[in-house]
Design a protein around this motif. Structure first.
Motif, PDB file in Angstrom:
ATOM      1  N   ASP A 159      19.462 -13.439 -17.939  1.00 46.80           N
ATOM      2  CA  ASP A 159      20.078 -14.379 -17.018  1.00 46.80           C
ATOM      3  C   ASP A 159      19.066 -15.343 -16.425  1.00 46.80           C
ATOM      4  O   ASP A 159      19.364 -16.500 -16.170  1.00 46.80           O
ATOM      5  CB  ASP A 159      20.788 -13.611 -15.893  1.00 46.80           C
ATOM      6  CG  ASP A 159      21.997 -12.843 -16.396  1.00 46.80           C
ATOM      7  OD1 ASP A 159      22.512 -13.206 -17.470  1.00 46.80           O
ATOM      8  OD2 ASP A 159      22.416 -11.890 -15.717  1.00 46.80           O
ATOM      9  N   ASP A 160      17.852 -14.849 -16.166  1.00 45.94           N
ATOM     10  CA  ASP A 160      16.858 -15.683 -15.511  1.00 45.94           C
ATOM     11  C   ASP A 160      15.827 -16.234 -16.481  1.00 45.94           C
ATOM     12  O   ASP A 160      14.819 -16.807 -16.057  1.00 45.94           O
ATOM     13  CB  ASP A 160      16.146 -14.892 -14.411  1.00 45.94           C
ATOM     14  CG  ASP A 160      15.469 -13.635 -14.916  1.00 45.94           C
ATOM     15  OD1 ASP A 160      14.742 -13.012 -14.139  1.00 45.94           O
ATOM     16  OD2 ASP A 160      15.683 -13.280 -16.091  1.00 45.94           O
ATOM     17  N   ALA A 161      16.040 -16.089 -17.774  1.00 44.69           N
ATOM     18  CA  ALA A 161      15.054 -16.548 -18.751  1.00 44.69           C
ATOM     19  C   ALA A 161      14.857 -18.055 -18.678  1.00 44.69           C
ATOM     20  O   ALA A 161      13.734 -18.556 -18.753  1.00 44.69           O
ATOM     21  CB  ALA A 161      15.473 -16.141 -20.163  1.00 44.69           C
ATOM     22  N   ALA A 162      15.947 -18.802 -18.516  1.00 43.50           N
ATOM     23  CA  ALA A 162      15.842 -20.253 -18.462  1.00 43.50           C
ATOM     24  C   ALA A 162      15.059 -20.698 -17.241  1.00 43.50           C
ATOM     25  O   ALA A 162      14.237 -21.621 -17.323  1.00 43.50           O
ATOM     26  CB  ALA A 162      17.239 -20.878 -18.459  1.00 43.50           C
ATOM     27  N   GLU A 163      15.300 -20.043 -16.102  1.00 43.02           N
ATOM     28  CA  GLU A 163      14.584 -20.417 -14.879  1.00 43.02           C
ATOM     29  C   GLU A 163      13.102 -20.087 -14.986  1.00 43.02           C
ATOM     30  O   GLU A 163      12.243 -20.864 -14.543  1.00 43.02           O
ATOM     31  CB  GLU A 163      15.199 -19.694 -13.672  1.00 43.02           C
ATOM     32  CG  GLU A 163      14.586 -20.075 -12.340  1.00 43.02           C
ATOM     33  CD  GLU A 163      14.780 -21.552 -11.988  1.00 43.02           C
ATOM     34  OE1 GLU A 163      13.959 -22.068 -11.199  1.00 43.02           O
ATOM     35  OE2 GLU A 163      15.725 -22.166 -12.499  1.00 43.02           O
ATOM     36  N   LEU A 164      12.776 -18.935 -15.570  1.00 43.13           N
ATOM     37  CA  LEU A 164      11.370 -18.577 -15.756  1.00 43.13           C
ATOM     38  C   LEU A 164      10.683 -19.554 -16.711  1.00 43.13           C
ATOM     39  O   LEU A 164       9.539 -19.972 -16.469  1.00 43.13           O
ATOM     40  CB  LEU A 164      11.258 -17.156 -16.300  1.00 43.13           C
ATOM     41  CG  LEU A 164      11.497 -16.028 -15.296  1.00 43.13           C
ATOM     42  CD1 LEU A 164      11.486 -14.683 -16.005  1.00 43.13           C
ATOM     43  CD2 LEU A 164      10.458 -16.047 -14.183  1.00 43.13           C
ATOM     44  N   ALA A 165      11.374 -19.910 -17.794  1.00 44.16           N
ATOM     45  CA  ALA A 165      10.790 -20.868 -18.749  1.00 44.16           C
ATOM     46  C   ALA A 165      10.562 -22.215 -18.082  1.00 44.16           C
ATOM     47  O   ALA A 165       9.541 -22.880 -18.322  1.00 44.16           O
ATOM     48  CB  ALA A 165      11.716 -21.020 -19.952  1.00 44.16           C
ATOM     49  N   LYS A 166      11.483 -22.630 -17.218  1.00 47.83           N
ATOM     50  CA  LYS A 166      11.337 -23.892 -16.496  1.00 47.83           C
ATOM     51  C   LYS A 166      10.125 -23.853 -15.575  1.00 47.83           C
ATOM     52  O   LYS A 166       9.333 -24.809 -15.513  1.00 47.83           O
ATOM     53  CB  LYS A 166      12.602 -24.180 -15.688  1.00 47.83           C
ATOM     54  CG  LYS A 166      12.547 -25.483 -14.907  1.00 47.83           C
ATOM     55  CD  LYS A 166      13.831 -25.701 -14.123  1.00 47.83           C
ATOM     56  CE  LYS A 166      13.760 -26.983 -13.299  1.00 47.83           C
ATOM     57  NZ  LYS A 166      15.010 -27.205 -12.527  1.00 47.83           N
ATOM     58  N   LYS A 167       9.935 -22.741 -14.876  1.00 54.28           N
ATOM     59  CA  LYS A 167       8.784 -22.617 -13.992  1.00 54.28           C
ATOM     60  C   LYS A 167       7.475 -22.574 -14.773  1.00 54.28           C
ATOM     61  O   LYS A 167       6.460 -23.139 -14.352  1.00 54.28           O
ATOM     62  CB  LYS A 167       8.922 -21.362 -13.125  1.00 54.28           C
ATOM     63  CG  LYS A 167       9.974 -21.486 -12.029  1.00 54.28           C
ATOM     64  CD  LYS A 167       9.990 -20.248 -11.134  1.00 54.28           C
ATOM     65  CE  LYS A 167      10.952 -20.433  -9.977  1.00 54.28           C
ATOM     66  NZ  LYS A 167      10.964 -19.263  -9.063  1.00 54.28           N
ATOM     67  N   LEU A 168       7.496 -21.910 -15.912  1.00 55.02           N
ATOM     68  CA  LEU A 168       6.283 -21.827 -16.725  1.00 55.02           C
ATOM     69  C   LEU A 168       5.862 -23.190 -17.260  1.00 55.02           C
ATOM     70  O   LEU A 168       4.667 -23.452 -17.441  1.00 55.02           O
ATOM     71  CB  LEU A 168       6.505 -20.874 -17.908  1.00 55.02           C
ATOM     72  CG  LEU A 168       6.317 -19.395 -17.606  1.00 55.02           C
ATOM     73  CD1 LEU A 168       6.774 -18.565 -18.790  1.00 55.02           C
ATOM     74  CD2 LEU A 168       4.866 -19.095 -17.279  1.00 55.02           C
ATOM     75  N   ALA A 169       6.827 -24.062 -17.516  1.00 52.30           N
ATOM     76  CA  ALA A 169       6.503 -25.402 -18.002  1.00 52.30           C
ATOM     77  C   ALA A 169       5.870 -26.259 -16.916  1.00 52.30           C
ATOM     78  O   ALA A 169       5.300 -27.308 -17.209  1.00 52.30           O
ATOM     79  CB  ALA A 169       7.762 -26.081 -18.535  1.00 52.30           C
ATOM     80  N   ASN A 170       5.954 -25.786 -15.659  1.00 52.33           N
ATOM     81  CA  ASN A 170       5.413 -26.500 -14.503  1.00 52.33           C
ATOM     82  C   ASN A 170       4.139 -25.801 -14.036  1.00 52.33           C
ATOM     83  O   ASN A 170       4.194 -24.693 -13.503  1.00 52.33           O
ATOM     84  CB  ASN A 170       6.459 -26.505 -13.393  1.00 52.33           C
ATOM     85  CG  ASN A 170       5.960 -27.154 -12.116  1.00 52.33           C
ATOM     86  OD1 ASN A 170       4.820 -27.629 -12.035  1.00 52.33           O
ATOM     87  ND2 ASN A 170       6.803 -27.174 -11.100  1.00 52.33           N
ATOM     88  N   PRO A 171       2.959 -26.408 -14.208  1.00 50.10           N
ATOM     89  CA  PRO A 171       1.704 -25.745 -13.830  1.00 50.10           C
ATOM     90  C   PRO A 171       1.579 -25.445 -12.345  1.00 50.10           C
ATOM     91  O   PRO A 171       0.720 -24.650 -11.947  1.00 50.10           O
ATOM     92  CB  PRO A 171       0.627 -26.761 -14.255  1.00 50.10           C
ATOM     93  CG  PRO A 171       1.299 -27.671 -15.223  1.00 50.10           C
ATOM     94  CD  PRO A 171       2.723 -27.732 -14.813  1.00 50.10           C
ATOM     95  N   ILE A 172       2.417 -26.067 -11.494  1.00 56.66           N
ATOM     96  CA  ILE A 172       2.316 -25.854 -10.049  1.00 56.66           C
ATOM     97  C   ILE A 172       3.598 -25.242  -9.485  1.00 56.66           C
ATOM     98  O   ILE A 172       3.920 -25.413  -8.317  1.00 56.66           O
ATOM     99  CB  ILE A 172       1.973 -27.163  -9.322  1.00 56.66           C
ATOM    100  CG1 ILE A 172       2.904 -28.300  -9.748  1.00 56.66           C
ATOM    101  CG2 ILE A 172       0.517 -27.552  -9.575  1.00 56.66           C
ATOM    102  CD1 ILE A 172       2.691 -29.592  -8.967  1.00 56.66           C
ATOM    103  N   ALA A 173       4.332 -24.508 -10.334  1.00 58.74           N
ATOM    104  CA  ALA A 173       5.529 -23.815  -9.864  1.00 58.74           C
ATOM    105  C   ALA A 173       5.144 -22.633  -8.979  1.00 58.74           C
ATOM    106  O   ALA A 173       4.044 -22.087  -9.068  1.00 58.74           O
ATOM    107  CB  ALA A 173       6.362 -23.331 -11.051  1.00 58.74           C
ATOM    108  N   SER A 174       6.063 -22.231  -8.117  1.00 51.92           N
ATOM    109  CA  SER A 174       5.829 -21.085  -7.241  1.00 51.92           C
ATOM    110  C   SER A 174       6.125 -19.799  -7.999  1.00 51.92           C
ATOM    111  O   SER A 174       7.148 -19.138  -7.802  1.00 51.92           O
ATOM    112  CB  SER A 174       6.716 -21.193  -5.995  1.00 51.92           C
ATOM    113  OG  SER A 174       6.445 -20.130  -5.103  1.00 51.92           O
ATOM    114  N   LEU A 175       5.228 -19.453  -8.902  1.00 45.83           N
ATOM    115  CA  LEU A 175       5.383 -18.283  -9.758  1.00 45.83           C
ATOM    116  C   LEU A 175       4.015 -17.666 -10.027  1.00 45.83           C
ATOM    117  O   LEU A 175       3.115 -18.350 -10.536  1.00 45.83           O
ATOM    118  CB  LEU A 175       6.043 -18.670 -11.080  1.00 45.83           C
ATOM    119  CG  LEU A 175       6.134 -17.586 -12.157  1.00 45.83           C
ATOM    120  CD1 LEU A 175       7.103 -16.488 -11.721  1.00 45.83           C
ATOM    121  CD2 LEU A 175       6.557 -18.188 -13.496  1.00 45.83           C
TER     122      LEU A 175
END
Length: 266
Positions: free
Chosen positions: A25-41
């Motif tokens: 369910d959260d794979a798309a959101e995690l992939a989106k954050k990973l594509a962003n070097p400054i995501a809160s992750l």
């Protein structure tokens, strides 16, 4: 780290996990954050780069980059994203026939100050970058401390991420016997992710050594995916490395990159 062991280890993990890849369910959101070097992750990437046919001696180099990323909340509007890149290098026939070096190279530590809220999918971050002479071999270190600015900007929309990261480092202290450091690094990137967490991307890496007057440009297409091993969420990516521009003494005939990223979402 032994070159053969590290590359086989990463490839085995990659293909084993791709076989067991399943939608989350959260794979798309995690992939989106990973594509962003400054995501809160919080993430702990291990990026392995293997290059072959380098220079006149047709040497080889394996670089395993340990790259932890830790977001820190400053206030309700601002994050600081701390990022470390620590290379672990094994190289053969680079400095001479049958010569080998293995150990740590110099680390780059960055701190991006970034707004927590994006506007129309656009976000940015700026801050300082530091060069730390952690190299354990004379051929793997500049023996210089350095500092300079770093910045990143990107836009995300409809599964696409387009942006670029840049830093410029100047040496400020260190060994007087070594040349000064003045080096720029530019990394444009474009990624498309599907709802499954799978993605395709293209990364460019341009390193400009102003002191030595040398230019190196790599092009790195990749495929990626988000999955789990047990309860541990991970991302996996693999692709070729194409050396577009380099002095003849530094050019590689071919190479490849594989990444395993351990994810720690809140």
């Amino acid at each position: 780290m032994n070159q053969i062991f590290s590359t086989k280890f990463l490839v085995c993990i990659l293909f084993f996990s791709i076989v067991s890849l399943h939608a989350q369910d959260d794979a798309a959101e995690l992939a989106k954050k990973l594509a962003n070097p400054i995501a809160s992750l919080i993430s702990v990437p291990f990026q392995n780069n293997s290059d072959y046919g380098i220079g006149d001696l047709k040497g080889s180099r394996n670089t395993l980059n340990f790259q932890p990323v830790i977001p820190i909340s400053i206030n309700e509007n601002l994050n600081m994203i701390a990022r470390v890149v620590l290379p672990i290098v094994t190289q053969n026939n680079i400095t001479g026939i049958a010569e080998k070096q293995s150990g740590l190279s110099d680390a780059v530590v960055s701190a991006f100050f970034s707004p927590k809220n994006t506007k129309n999918g656009f976000t940015w971050g700026v801050g300082p970058a530091f060069l730390i002479p952690t190299g354990t071999d004379d051929f793997l270190t500049s023996k210089k401390f350095g500092i300079g600015p770093t910045a990143v900007a990107l836009k995300q929309s409809n599964g696409w991420t387009i942006g670029a990261l840049v830093n410029q480092l100047w040496s400020v202290a260190g060994s007087d016997e070594r040349p000064d450091v003045s080096q720029m690094f530019v990394q444009p990137f474009i990624t498309h992710n599907w709802k499954s967490g799978a993605g395709i991307g293209l990364v460019g890496e341009w390193t400009q050594n102003w002191e030595a007057r040398t230019t190196s440009v790599w092009l790195i297409p990749n495929v990626s995916g988000v999955t789990s091993i047990g309860k541990q969420k991970i991302s996996l990516a693999i692709g070729p490395r194409v050396h577009l521009i380099a002095p003849e003494s530094m050019r590689a005939d071919w190479g490849w990159r594989a990444m395993v990223i351990f994810l720690f979402p809140k």
